[in-house]
Design an enzyme around this catalytic site. Structure first.
Site, PDB file in Angstrom:
ATOM      1  N   GLU A  63       0.864  -1.391   0.037  1.00  0.00           N
ATOM      2  CA  GLU A  63      -0.006   0.012   0.005  1.00  0.00           C
ATOM      3  C   GLU A  63       0.881   1.237   0.014  1.00  0.00           C
ATOM      4  O   GLU A  63       1.834   1.308   0.784  1.00  0.00           O
ATOM      5  CB  GLU A  63      -0.683   0.017   1.263  1.00  0.00           C
ATOM      6  CG  GLU A  63      -1.959   1.192   1.468  1.00  0.00           C
ATOM      7  CD  GLU A  63      -2.785   1.001   2.839  1.00  0.00           C
ATOM      8  OE1 GLU A  63      -3.573   2.120   2.796  1.00  0.00           O
ATOM      9  OE2 GLU A  63      -2.423   0.108   3.546  1.00  0.00           O
ATOM     10  N   LYS A 117      -9.373   2.545  -2.525  1.00  0.00           N
ATOM     11  CA  LYS A 117      -9.510   2.027  -1.250  1.00  0.00           C
ATOM     12  C   LYS A 117     -11.068   2.530  -0.586  1.00  0.00           C
ATOM     13  O   LYS A 117     -11.370   3.527  -0.431  1.00  0.00           O
ATOM     14  CB  LYS A 117      -8.527   2.230  -0.155  1.00  0.00           C
ATOM     15  CG  LYS A 117      -8.682   1.425   1.067  1.00  0.00           C
ATOM     16  CD  LYS A 117      -7.397   1.761   1.980  1.00  0.00           C
ATOM     17  CE  LYS A 117      -7.390   1.121   3.134  1.00  0.00           C
ATOM     18  NZ  LYS A 117      -6.185   1.417   4.068  1.00  0.00           N
ATOM     19  N   CYS A 157      -5.577  -3.469   2.020  1.00  0.00           N
ATOM     20  CA  CYS A 157      -5.507  -3.480   3.349  1.00  0.00           C
ATOM     21  C   CYS A 157      -6.562  -3.749   4.297  1.00  0.00           C
ATOM     22  O   CYS A 157      -7.183  -4.896   4.143  1.00  0.00           O
ATOM     23  CB  CYS A 157      -4.618  -2.190   4.017  1.00  0.00           C
ATOM     24  SG  CYS A 157      -3.805  -2.522   5.439  1.00  0.00           S
TER      25      CYS A 157
END
Length: 268
Positions: free
Chosen positions: A44, A116, A150
């Site tokens: 990330e 995200k 994540c």
């Protein structure tokens, strides 16, 4: 169908130095390609670093910016797909930045782009706008590959949505911190098992600003085992995504077949 060898780069690179991080990615791509990998996944926000504070706005780039061109060239030069995380500046909405990931194919073409959807903590909420598309996919080596980042993988609904959409391999660039070691050690393998997919989870490592990244990157299989696992330090680990094993595992595991969606309406 042949196995898809998958390489996970566990590294935090150089904080705030995009050029240096592109060199790290290039070197890792060369090593991965030499080992027979068809895809390399970096963590990330790999291009910039995670804990860069006010530099986030300065270093954010459009999805088709110069760093994207550089990664596309790395993929084409080494002949493997490359996925990575970076801060994306929205060119149509002034001041909006996304925590994003891209996947380029072995020919340098863009295969997938993801923003995200679940932001973690006050730091991310300060700098980023959450994305709205939970399932982003591409075809790679005859398999359906998905992207998320994540914290997204810690929501079972997210991963189940990928499973129902046909994802075979879920690539997850990550910046997981201490004391959340349970995620790569337990949660990610369980997500792979309960959804009958492979998950490639590439983490940052070591101290960075106020954060301590724990490493432990993993390629988890549909049987819930770690097919490849990094330690705590900088590493490049490789494991195989095996289509025949995946098909056999799905035939034996009844979770998706035995679902009763009519009972789950209250979840949404």
């Amino acid at each position: 169908m042949p196995a898809l060898r998958t390489a996970l780069l566990q590294s935090s690179g150089e904080l705030g130095d995009v050029a240096a991080n592109l060199k790290v990615l290039d070197e890792a791509a060369g090593r991965a390609a030499a080992a027979g990998a068809a895809v390399l996944l970096a963590p990330e926000l790999f291009l910039t670093g995670y804990a860069i504070g006010d530099a986030m706005a300065r270093l954010a780039e459009p999805a088709d910016g110069p760093s994207a061109d550089a990664v596309a060239a790395i993929a084409a030069r080494h002949g493997l797909a490359v996925g990575y995380g970076y801060p994306e500046r929205d060119t149509e909405r002034h001041g909006v930045i996304y925590n994003s990931a891209q996947l380029f194919g072995a020919d340098g073409s863009r295969l997938a782009h993801y923003r995200k959807t679940h932001l973690f903590g006050g730091f991310e909420a300060k700098w980023f706008t959450p994305g709205d598309d939970a399932v982003v996919q591409a075809e790679l080596g005859g398999l359906t590959v998905g992207l998320m980042i994540c914290y997204d993988v810690e929501f079972p609904e997210n991963v189940r949505a990928h499973a129902l959409a046909g994802t075979d391999l879920l690539l997850v660039p990550t910046a997981l911190m201490h004391p959340a070691e349970i995620v790569p050690l337990s949660v990610v393998p369980v997500r792979a098992f309960e959804n009958q997919i492979y998950i490639g989870y590439a983490n940052r490592t070591g101290p960075e600003g106020d954060f301590e990244f724990v490493g432990l990157s993993v390629l988890a299989g549909p049987d819930g085992t770690a097919r490849a696992r990094a330690g705590r330090g900088t590493d490049l680990v490789l494991g195989d995504v095996e289509p025949e094993f995946l098909a056999a595992s799905r035939a034996e595991n009844p979770y998706l077949r035995d679902r009763r969606p009519g009972l789950y309406g209250s979840l949404v």
